[in-house]
Write an enzyme that holds these catalytic residues in place. Structure first.
Site, PDB file in Angstrom:
ATOM      1  CB  THR A  58      -0.950   0.003   1.210  1.00 51.43           C
ATOM      2  OG1 THR A  58      -0.198   0.013   2.412  1.00 51.43           O
ATOM      3  CG2 THR A  58      -1.873  -1.210   1.191  1.00 51.43           C
ATOM      4  CG  ASP A  59      -0.894   4.695  -1.934  1.00 52.48           C
ATOM      5  OD1 ASP A  59      -1.694   4.610  -0.965  1.00 52.48           O
ATOM      6  OD2 ASP A  59      -1.256   5.027  -3.070  1.00 52.48           O
ATOM      7  CG  MET A  60       2.655   7.867   2.037  1.00 51.88           C
ATOM      8  SD  MET A  60       3.489   9.463   1.921  1.00 51.88           S
ATOM      9  CE  MET A  60       2.794  10.297   3.337  1.00 51.88           C
ATOM     10  N   GLY A 103      -3.082   4.344   1.908  1.00 48.56           N
ATOM     11  CA  GLY A 103      -3.597   3.069   2.391  1.00 48.56           C
ATOM     12  C   GLY A 103      -4.205   2.192   1.323  1.00 48.56           C
ATOM     13  CB  ILE A 104      -5.373   2.513  -2.016  1.00 44.14           C
ATOM     14  CG1 ILE A 104      -4.620   3.675  -2.658  1.00 44.14           C
ATOM     15  CG2 ILE A 104      -6.622   3.014  -1.288  1.00 44.14           C
ATOM     16  CD1 ILE A 104      -5.418   4.426  -3.707  1.00 44.14           C
TER      17      ILE A 104
END
Length: 132
Positions: A14-16, A18-19
């Site tokens: 995930t990225d910052m 949250g995906i």
């Protein structure tokens, strides 16, 4: 031919926000294609030793939805040979049965020097006649 491959989303995917980071979908569909190759009995290390490798020459991708940490995804792939050199893949990533990513991928066989070469005969036969 249709193939299904399961993917579980870990925190590192995930990225910052949250995906799932967009580039990771390319990794998931690559894993599914690698699984297809293995299930068809193709030894890519032996191919490389014979100076033949698969190279991705085209990817067309559509991001339709998102996945998050803990999700379980399915990569569905249909594929076929196109001519003597190309292997075409239509791939979808689904979350709970809904398509969230779609890609069309073209792979070609090449020598390690970059010259197009024929798909291995055993693989061509399987792609043309899956019962063989």
């Amino acid at each position: 031919m249709t193939h299904s491959f399961a993917v579980r989303i870990f925190y590192e995917d995930t990225d910052m926000a949250g995906i799932v980071y967009y580039a990771n979908y390319l990794k998931y569909i690559e894993r599914a294609r690698s699984d297809i190759v293995e299930q068809l009995g193709v030894d890519q290390r032996a191919m490389r030793d014979d100076d033949v490798v698969f190279v991705i020459t085209r990817v067309e991708a559509d991001y339709i939805g998102v996945a998050r940490f803990g999700d379980r995804l399915e990569v569905r792939t249909t594929h076929h040979a196109k001519g003597a050199v190309r292997w075409m893949f239509d791939q979808e990533v689904l979350r709970e049965g809904k398509v969230i990513f779609r890609a069309k991928v073209t792979a070609v066989c090449m020598s390690t020097a970059g010259k197009p070469t024929r798909l291995p005969a055993k693989l061509r036969r399987q792609l043309v006649d899956p019962a063989s």
